[in-house]
Every structure is written in structure tokens, then in C-alpha cells.
Design a protein around this motif. Structure first.
Motif, PDB file in Angstrom:
ATOM      1  N   ALA A 126       0.721  -1.344  -0.073  1.00  0.00           N
ATOM      2  CA  ALA A 126      -0.048   0.139  -0.027  1.00  0.00           C
ATOM      3  C   ALA A 126       0.906   1.154  -0.042  1.00  0.00           C
ATOM      4  O   ALA A 126       0.842   1.850   0.981  1.00  0.00           O
ATOM      5  N   GLU A 165       0.418  -3.240   6.065  1.00  0.00           N
ATOM      6  CA  GLU A 165       0.034  -2.691   4.887  1.00  0.00           C
ATOM      7  C   GLU A 165       1.185  -2.362   3.939  1.00  0.00           C
ATOM      8  O   GLU A 165       0.925  -2.838   2.626  1.00  0.00           O
ATOM      9  N   ASP A 219      -4.307   2.664  -4.396  1.00  0.00           N
ATOM     10  CA  ASP A 219      -5.567   2.223  -3.404  1.00  0.00           C
ATOM     11  C   ASP A 219      -6.622   1.238  -3.846  1.00  0.00           C
ATOM     12  O   ASP A 219      -6.797   0.350  -3.137  1.00  0.00           O
ATOM     13  N   TYR A 222      -4.821  -2.166  -4.284  1.00  0.00           N
ATOM     14  CA  TYR A 222      -4.568  -2.838  -2.914  1.00  0.00           C
ATOM     15  C   TYR A 222      -5.598  -3.362  -2.146  1.00  0.00           C
ATOM     16  O   TYR A 222      -5.688  -4.326  -1.579  1.00  0.00           O
ATOM     17  N   TYR A 223      -6.530  -2.270  -1.944  1.00  0.00           N
ATOM     18  CA  TYR A 223      -7.750  -2.704  -1.178  1.00  0.00           C
ATOM     19  C   TYR A 223      -8.716  -3.492  -1.844  1.00  0.00           C
ATOM     20  O   TYR A 223      -9.689  -3.944  -0.997  1.00  0.00           O
ATOM     21  N   HIS A 226      -7.201  -6.368  -0.240  1.00  0.00           N
ATOM     22  CA  HIS A 226      -6.796  -6.491   1.425  1.00  0.00           C
ATOM     23  C   HIS A 226      -7.873  -5.780   2.149  1.00  0.00           C
ATOM     24  O   HIS A 226      -8.474  -4.725   1.448  1.00  0.00           O
ATOM     25  N   GLY A 227      -8.010  -6.115   3.498  1.00  0.00           N
ATOM     26  CA  GLY A 227      -9.092  -5.075   4.078  1.00  0.00           C
ATOM     27  C   GLY A 227     -10.360  -5.788   4.286  1.00  0.00           C
ATOM     28  O   GLY A 227     -10.773  -6.909   3.467  1.00  0.00           O
ATOM     29  N   ALA A 230     -12.267  -6.213   0.750  1.00  0.00           N
ATOM     30  CA  ALA A 230     -11.688  -6.648  -0.368  1.00  0.00           C
ATOM     31  C   ALA A 230     -12.814  -7.600  -1.018  1.00  0.00           C
ATOM     32  O   ALA A 230     -13.642  -8.239  -0.624  1.00  0.00           O
TER      33      ALA A 230
END
Length: 245
Positions: A126, A165, A219, A222-223, A226-227, A230
């Protein structure tokens, strides 16, 4: 996970490094931690990867001492205190990989962060992978390995970088470190880091002033993997391409 299973994972993860061409000779190490039992399993110092077994892998406590009753014929990696510093301060870190892979080490020796130049990078990290601050002369002379690990910790704290991250850093003049949920996660990220550093070195050779991709794009990639929100979760988003047996 039993101690035996952790040993097996650490051994096989170490052997994965030369297979993925991120180490030569014994230029790297993988460790794993069992926080409940308060032990760290790590590659012994100087042993060839092909000779590493569950019988000779090093097992130490959180202070770096060999565990009474464990067969520890070989001393742990000289980098143990680097690993210890990261484990002590990054609670989400359950395994660590250190290599001297070519392109990541080039960036470390140039004192360069690895900018997020594309979505390949953004899928795993991230933001930029930082090259942390250099050690002082005093820090090099005394407690060098511990201070190397703490340089990463301090940089992440000072720059408010979440180690969950951005699970990687370049140790200035030294080389890359990655960490993750388990050994395979950390190895996977070490391989990915080397590849994105390779891309970055080539890009900067062609266009030294090239800029990172927009943060909204970084972003997004990545997101989506992840998170809490996701939705691209069936990909090899960091759990590793190889599993322990």
C-alpha cells in the motif's frame, strides 16, 4: 501449529529462496515465530540450503537463547537480532525473509525507496516500499544487527507506515526484508519485491524522473485484495504460491 510443523515450514520456506532465484549460496534466511510458545525458528548461520533439515534448524527463545532440550547443533543466523527487533515491534508479523536479491539490493545500495510505479506493486504493498535511514557510526559498531532491525521499526513509526500494509523494507546499503502472516506469505512477498524492484530499476534507467501511479489507482488495487472490503480474494494475494505439506 506444533513446533515440528513450524520447523518444517521454516525449512521448506528457506529452500524456496534459491528455487525462486532470490539468493545465492547462503545469502539469506527465513524465520518463523510462535508467539504463544515464545520461540523463533530460523535458518542456522552459514549452512547451505540443501543441508537444512528439521533436525539442524535453529530454535531460540525471544531473547535469542537456544531452547533447553531442543537439538540445536548449529548457531542461529547472524541476522537473528534483526528478526527479533521486527518481531518485538510488529505484532502482525509471524515470519520474516531476508535476501540479497539483485534488484532490491541495488535499490538499497542506492538509498532509494521503491515507488509504486504500477498495479503489480499496488497489489501487494500500500504505497512505496521504503529504504530506511542509515545507521550512525555508533550503531554500526555496537549492536549492529539489533540496530539494523530497529532502523526499520523507527522509520515505520516516524513515517506512520503500517507494517501490515507495507510488509517490506530496504535496509540501506544492505538489502531487502519482507514479513507476513506465515513463512510462505513472507517468501511470496520477497519474490514479488524483487520483481517490482527489477521493473523499477529498468524504468528509472529509461526515465529517471518517472512518477508513481495516482494514489486512487494504487489504493484501488491494494484494497480490492486486502482489508474488510476486499472482493478479489481468490488470487494469490499474499498467502504464497507454495504451501507447507
Amino acid at each position: 501449529m506444533t513446533i515440528q510443523e513450524l520447523k518444517e515450514m521454516v525449512v521448506e520456506a528457506n529452500k524456496e529462496l534459491p528455487k525462486r532465484r532470490v539468493v545465492l549460496y547462503s545469502w539469506g534466511n527465513v524465520s518463523g515465530i510462535d508467539r504463544e510458545r515464545e520461540i523463533i525458528v530460523i535458518k542456522p548461520v552459514g549452512i547451505p540450503y540443501e543441508e537444512l533439515t528439521v533436525e539442524n534448524v535453529s530454535v531460540v527463545d525471544f531473547d535469542g537463547n537456544k531452547i533447553p532440550g531442543e537439538k540445536n547443533p548449529l548457531n542461529p543466523s547472524v541476522d537473528l537480532d534483526i528478526h527479533r527487533a521486527l518481531y518485538e515491534n510488529f505484532s502482525s508479523c509471524n515470519a520474516i525473509v531476508h535476501t540479497h536479491s539483485t534488484f532490491a539490493t541495488v535499490m538499497a545500495q542506492l538509498h532509494r525507496d521503491v515507488p509504486c510505479f504500477g498495479t503489480t506493486h499496488a497489489d501487494y504493498f500500500a504505497g512505496s516500499v521504503p529504504c530506511v535511514d542509515a545507521l550512525s557510526e555508533e550503531e554500526i559498531i555496537h549492536n549492529y544487527e539489533w540496530n539494523t532491525g530497529m532502523a526499520i521499526v523507527k522509520y515505520f513509526c516516524e513515517h506512520k507506515i503500517d507494517p501490515a500494509e507495507v510488509p517490506a523494507a530496504l535496509s540501506v546499503n544492505h538489502g531487502p526484508f519482507t514479513w507476513g502472516e506465515d513463512c510462505w506469505d513472507a517468501v511470496h512477498k520477497a519474490v514479488v519485491l524483487e520483481e517490482i524492484c527489477k521493473m523499477a530499476v529498468h524504468m528509472l534507467a529509461i526515465e529517471p524522473e518517472w512518477q508513481p501511479i495516482p494514489k486512487v489507482m494504487s489504493d484501488k488495487h491494494y484494497y480490492r485484495k486486502h482489508g474488510a472490503n476486499a472482493y478479489f480474494t481468490n488470487d494469490d494475494h499474499g498467502h504464497g504460491m507454495v504451501r507447507s505439506k
